[in-house]
Scaffold this active site. Structure first.
Site, PDB file in Angstrom:
ATOM      1  N   GLY A  18       0.784  -1.234   0.000  1.00 28.48           N
ATOM      2  CA  GLY A  18       0.000   0.000   0.000  1.00 28.48           C
ATOM      3  C   GLY A  18       0.816   1.285   0.000  1.00 28.48           C
ATOM      4  CG  ASP A  38       4.881  -4.822   6.431  1.00 32.89           C
ATOM      5  OD1 ASP A  38       4.218  -5.789   6.858  1.00 32.89           O
ATOM      6  OD2 ASP A  38       4.356  -3.847   5.865  1.00 32.89           O
ATOM      7  CG  ASP A  62       4.479  -7.097  15.939  1.00 28.68           C
ATOM      8  OD1 ASP A  62       3.914  -5.976  15.958  1.00 28.68           O
ATOM      9  OD2 ASP A  62       3.965  -8.121  16.403  1.00 28.68           O
ATOM     10  CE1 TYR A 155      -7.537   1.904  10.523  1.00 35.90           C
ATOM     11  CE2 TYR A 155      -9.107   3.669  10.072  1.00 35.90           C
ATOM     12  CZ  TYR A 155      -7.932   3.006   9.773  1.00 35.90           C
ATOM     13  OH  TYR A 155      -7.146   3.447   8.738  1.00 35.90           O
ATOM     14  CE  LYS A 159      -5.026   4.721  11.193  1.00 34.83           C
ATOM     15  NZ  LYS A 159      -3.577   4.601  10.917  1.00 34.83           N
TER      16      LYS A 159
HETATM   17  P1  NAD Z   1      -1.908  -2.015   3.660  1.00 41.51           P
HETATM   18  O1  NAD Z   1      -2.654  -3.120   4.317  1.00 41.51           O
HETATM   19  O2  NAD Z   1      -1.600  -2.123   2.218  1.00 41.51           O
HETATM   20  O3  NAD Z   1      -0.562  -1.717   4.452  1.00 41.51           O
HETATM   21  C1  NAD Z   1      -0.440  -1.815   5.844  1.00 41.51           C
HETATM   22  C2  NAD Z   1       0.858  -2.551   6.158  1.00 41.51           C
HETATM   23  O4  NAD Z   1       1.047  -2.565   7.584  1.00 41.51           O
HETATM   24  C3  NAD Z   1       0.838  -4.012   5.685  1.00 41.51           C
HETATM   25  O5  NAD Z   1       1.948  -4.271   4.874  1.00 41.51           O
HETATM   26  C4  NAD Z   1       0.896  -4.801   6.969  1.00 41.51           C
HETATM   27  O6  NAD Z   1       1.586  -6.040   6.861  1.00 41.51           O
HETATM   28  C5  NAD Z   1       1.608  -3.818   7.898  1.00 41.51           C
HETATM   29  N1  NAD Z   1       1.407  -4.150   9.314  1.00 41.51           N
HETATM   30  C6  NAD Z   1       0.264  -4.560   9.917  1.00 41.51           C
HETATM   31  N2  NAD Z   1       0.488  -4.818  11.224  1.00 41.51           N
HETATM   32  C7  NAD Z   1       1.813  -4.587  11.446  1.00 41.51           C
HETATM   33  C8  NAD Z   1       2.654  -4.662  12.580  1.00 41.51           C
HETATM   34  N3  NAD Z   1       2.183  -5.089  13.776  1.00 41.51           N
HETATM   35  N4  NAD Z   1       3.954  -4.320  12.461  1.00 41.51           N
HETATM   36  C9  NAD Z   1       4.445  -3.918  11.261  1.00 41.51           C
HETATM   37  N5  NAD Z   1       3.709  -3.834  10.144  1.00 41.51           N
HETATM   38  C10 NAD Z   1       2.403  -4.163  10.237  1.00 41.51           C
HETATM   39  O7  NAD Z   1      -2.808  -0.713   3.908  1.00 41.51           O
HETATM   40  P2  NAD Z   1      -2.510   0.835   3.708  1.00 41.51           P
HETATM   41  O8  NAD Z   1      -3.785   1.454   3.288  1.00 41.51           O
HETATM   42  O9  NAD Z   1      -1.283   1.097   2.909  1.00 41.51           O
HETATM   43  O10 NAD Z   1      -2.275   1.258   5.220  1.00 41.51           O
HETATM   44  C11 NAD Z   1      -1.246   2.132   5.636  1.00 41.51           C
HETATM   45  C12 NAD Z   1      -1.796   3.034   6.709  1.00 41.51           C
HETATM   46  O11 NAD Z   1      -2.801   3.888   6.134  1.00 41.51           O
HETATM   47  C13 NAD Z   1      -2.493   2.346   7.881  1.00 41.51           C
HETATM   48  O12 NAD Z   1      -2.107   2.980   9.088  1.00 41.51           O
HETATM   49  C14 NAD Z   1      -3.959   2.582   7.602  1.00 41.51           C
HETATM   50  O13 NAD Z   1      -4.719   2.546   8.778  1.00 41.51           O
HETATM   51  C15 NAD Z   1      -3.921   3.944   6.990  1.00 41.51           C
HETATM   52  N6  NAD Z   1      -5.064   4.400   6.184  1.00 41.51           N
HETATM   53  C16 NAD Z   1      -5.484   3.706   5.094  1.00 41.51           C
HETATM   54  C17 NAD Z   1      -6.533   4.193   4.331  1.00 41.51           C
HETATM   55  C18 NAD Z   1      -7.019   3.483   3.093  1.00 41.51           C
HETATM   56  O14 NAD Z   1      -8.110   3.833   2.589  1.00 41.51           O
HETATM   57  N7  NAD Z   1      -6.297   2.540   2.545  1.00 41.51           N
HETATM   58  C19 NAD Z   1      -7.160   5.396   4.689  1.00 41.51           C
HETATM   59  C20 NAD Z   1      -6.694   6.085   5.807  1.00 41.51           C
HETATM   60  C21 NAD Z   1      -5.648   5.592   6.549  1.00 41.51           C
END
Ligand code: NAD
Length: 270
Positions: A18, A38, A62, A155, A159
């Protein structure tokens, strides 16, 4: 082991997928040394192959494990001569559903990854940030931090916590010359979003589905700016303003049709 050799450096959590992954790509493309962390080791390996072994340090981390986070920072500091230009605490998980039905262990997983993980990172990395002129401590908050969102209540609360922490530390850390900022993304096309949310995303407006590279660009701009909150897309700031000016009205709009309907109404009003 890969070495920064004087290049600027970024430490990214949640880098295997992501927006973290897109940020790693964008910064490596600009000549930065990337630390990518990650729990997803397969994703990290792919990223390392793409960026080139000399341009990044990848390691399983982690973020909820404080000792593990400290060890990851030690490994990073050994590659950068103790410097850290940009700490990007981005790892997060999304678990939803009505609060009353949520398993409490799952509730605590969300708190631990999305908030305690960020506390671990900032507290442990501060000496490196302080040792690096012009450094930036960056976090991923969310559009769900503009107003408490039903069915993702915990969640959304984590945030809000990330946003509040970033604001407070952006003042405290001035004393060390360390800047703080966050991004508040809307709906970003990454694996964290359920397919249903992607299928039902509107084609236009502030909750349109946005490619994760747009968040990566915001991180890049944030490093070159003193701005605090980076809404992606920028129009999301309207939701933030409306909920501050009229919390009851915003509550009613969200209760009637969810955040998308609320955003729609605000779009009409603006
Ligand atoms: P994603 O799932 O593609 O990426 C999140 C990553 O975090 C994954 O690779 C996962 O393996 C890693 N992760 C999870 N638990 C972990 C841990 N304990 N230690 C280390 N790594 C860990 O999703 P994304 O959308 O790229 O999310 C990135 C951030 O953006 C997150 O904080 C998410 O809450 C936030 N976010 C996402 C959106 C959306 O619409 N996608 C919107 C607002 C905020």
């Amino acid at each position: 082991m890969a070495q920064a050799n004087g290049r600027k450096s970024i430490f990214i959590t949640g880098a295997a997928s992501g927006m973290g992954r897109e940020t790693a790509r964008l910064f490596a493309g600009k000549g930065w040394f990337v630390g990518a962390f990650d729990v997803n080791e397969a994703g990290l390996k792919e990223l390392q192959a793409e960026l080139g072994v000399g341009n990044c340090l990848v390691r399983r981390l982690d973020v909820t494990d404080r000792a593990d986070y400290a060890a990851a920072l030690d490994a990073f500091a050994a590659a950068t001569e103790g410097k850290l230009d940009l700490l990007y605490n981005n790892a997060g998980i999304g678990r939803g559903g009505p609060f009353a039905d949520q398993d409490f262990a799952e509730v605590m997983d969300v708190v631990n990854v999305n908030f305690v993980g960020v506390l671990n990172g900032i507290h442990l990395a501060l000496p490196l940030l302080k040792a690096t002129p012009g450094s930036l401590c960056f976090t991923t908050s969310s559009s769900s931090a503009t107003y408490g969102m039903p069915n993702i209540a915990v969640y959304s609360a984590t945030k809000h916590a990330v946003k509040g922490l970033t604001e407070a530390l952006s003042i405290e850390f001035r004393a060390y010359g360390v800047r703080c900022a966050d991004t508040l993304p809307g709906l970003i096309d990454t694996p964290i979003l359920p397919q249903e949310a992607k299928d039902h995303a509107p084609k236009e407006g502030m909750f349109r589905l946005i490619p994760p590279v747009e968040v990566a660009k915001a991180v890049w701009e944030a490093y070159h700016s003193d701005k605090l909150h980076w809404f992606v897309p920028a129009e999301l700031v309207e939701l933030d303003r409306a909920s501050a000016l009229d919390p009851e009205g915003t509550r009613n709009l969200i209760a009637q049709g969810g955040p998308l309907a609320a955003a729609d109404e605000m779009g009409k009003a603006s």
